[in-house]
Design an enzyme around this catalytic site. Sequence first.
Site, PDB file in Angstrom:
ATOM      1  N   ASP A 129      73.876  45.791  42.977  1.00  0.00           N
ATOM      2  CA  ASP A 129      74.725  45.409  41.849  1.00  0.00           C
ATOM      3  C   ASP A 129      74.368  46.352  40.707  1.00  0.00           C
ATOM      4  OD1 ASP A 129      75.366  44.137  39.280  1.00  0.00           O
ATOM      5  OD2 ASP A 129      75.855  42.350  40.424  1.00  0.00           O
ATOM      6  N   CYS A 132      72.226  44.715  37.881  1.00  0.00           N
ATOM      7  CA  CYS A 132      71.028  43.983  38.271  1.00  0.00           C
ATOM      8  C   CYS A 132      69.783  44.776  37.866  1.00  0.00           C
ATOM      9  CB  CYS A 132      71.075  43.747  39.782  1.00  0.00           C
ATOM     10  SG  CYS A 132      69.499  43.536  40.594  1.00  0.00           S
ATOM     11  N   CYS A 135      67.720  45.985  40.708  1.00  0.00           N
ATOM     12  CA  CYS A 135      68.446  47.032  41.431  1.00  0.00           C
ATOM     13  C   CYS A 135      68.226  48.375  40.735  1.00  0.00           C
ATOM     14  CB  CYS A 135      69.942  46.719  41.476  1.00  0.00           C
ATOM     15  SG  CYS A 135      70.379  45.256  42.428  1.00  0.00           S
ATOM     16  N   ARG A 159      77.412  40.759  42.111  1.00  0.00           N
ATOM     17  CA  ARG A 159      77.109  39.326  42.181  1.00  0.00           C
ATOM     18  C   ARG A 159      78.068  38.466  41.372  1.00  0.00           C
ATOM     19  NH1 ARG A 159      71.072  39.157  40.293  1.00  0.00           N
ATOM     20  NH2 ARG A 159      72.045  40.468  38.715  1.00  0.00           N
TER      21      ARG A 159
END
Length: 243
Positions: A129, A132, A135, A159
């Site tokens: 994502d 994120c 991430c 998400r």
Amino acid sequence: MRNVFKKAALYASLLAVGVAGSVTAGEKEIRAMLAKAVPGLQISRVSESEIKGLYLVESNNQQELYVNAEGTYMIAGELYGVQGNQLANLTEKRRDVLRKEKIAGVAQKDKIVFPAKGQTKARIAVFTDIDCGYCRKLHNEVPRMNELGIEVSYLGYPRSGIGRDSYKKYVSAYCAKDNRQALTDAKNGKQIQSLDCKNPVAEQYELGQILGISGTPAIILEDGTLIPGYVEADRLAQGLGLL
């Protein structure tokens, strides 16, 4: 994360505890009873489970069901097998097989790939994502992973859902001429050109749901093992036997 690698190593070292086979009796009864009891359940396969008298029901629901031959009782959950003093999650092993098959079926052109430097020693797929935090932290480890011989292939998993800002950012990165650089810029918080094109992001999001992805980043190894969350490059390489 140490426990995740220990678990993966344990699974790999275990002998097979049983393999589901085809059903010759009970399948019609099971399908009929479940169709009445659980409207909307789409059964893809009914097979004999490792436990005599119970059948494994696979469906559009991520959770496996273990059902008696008459379809009147069922158990939902994880099935474990014991051999000697070792324990194996047989349900998770089946998920590994499914993840391996599904990821192998994703075309290379549909991923954003960061290739290994020199010889490719391992490949991982990462559901990611753009917004994120972990991430982004994992993406900072990608150059080191590439140095260690690990190819990193990204799949989109916004998400917040399809059509939201994170989805649009990933689509823009995917559609960019240099999608690796665009993805890196986006993960670093830079504004990238808004683009649209025929893209696989919605399909990848759906695939992640089928594979049981509940958060990002989600790393899938070549054997289908799922490693949820952030992991350092050297730590990953150690788990893969590269260091």
